[in-house]
Design a protein around this motif. Structure first.
Motif: not given
Length: 167
Positions: A77-104
């Motif tokens: 959801d955080g990434h979906t909201n980010y894509m809406i904010e910037v107005g395009q689909i992307s994998h921006d910040n994927f490494a951070q999402r992966a890191q979060t899911l590794m830890t949490e």
């Protein structure tokens, strides 16, 4: 700007590390660590249908069905909201999402599909299945859990993030 009340609790701070790829490169795998708040997720009817359709497809191939995890959907959801904010689909910040899911969430591997513009759950899932890269993510036998996020932008376009993990 649309308010994302309960889902905002799960929004990740998106900082300096950027990772993006072209649409046809969807589903990057990454192993790292980070943090996020694990909030309760209430799935919309369309999100619930996407969960069902993805699991039905996997089951039809003899693959395990996947369990949803609130934390994975919150990160999506955080990434979906980010894509809406910037107005395009992307994998921006994927490494951070992966890191979060590794830890949490204890993820060992992470994959991601994104999309926008589809008006039905069936449409977005068919779109992903008709793309080799997206289909490989959905059909990866190692995945055990996933999360989904769909939000509508102010111009009435649906944006989607579907994240898969192996625990």
């Amino acid at each position: 700007m649309k308010t994302y009340a309960p889902k905002l609790l799960a929004l990740i701070l998106l900082t300096t590390l950027l990772f993006s790829c072209a649409k046809e490169e969807d589903g990057v795998y990454f192993n790292e660590n980070s943090e996020v708040v694990n909030a309760k997720v209430n799935y919309s009817a369309m999100e619930s249908e996407i969960v069902s359709l993805v699991n039905a497809h996997r089951s039809s191939l003899g693959l395990n069905t996947l369990s949803t995890l609130n934390i994975v959907s919150g990160v999506a959801d955080g990434h979906t909201n980010y894509m809406i904010e910037v107005g395009q689909i992307s994998h921006d910040n994927f490494a951070q999402r992966a890191q979060t899911l590794m830890t949490e969430a204890g993820a060992k591997t992470v994959g991601e599909n994104v999309a926008y513009g589809f008006n039905t759950a069936e449409g977005v899932v068919k779109g992903w299945l008709n793309s080799e890269g997206h289909r490989k993510i959905i059909e990866n036998a190692d995945y055990t859990h996933f999360g989904i996020s769909m939000e509508k932008s102010s111009d009435n376009r649906n944006y989607f993030t579907n994240i898969f993990i192996k625990k």
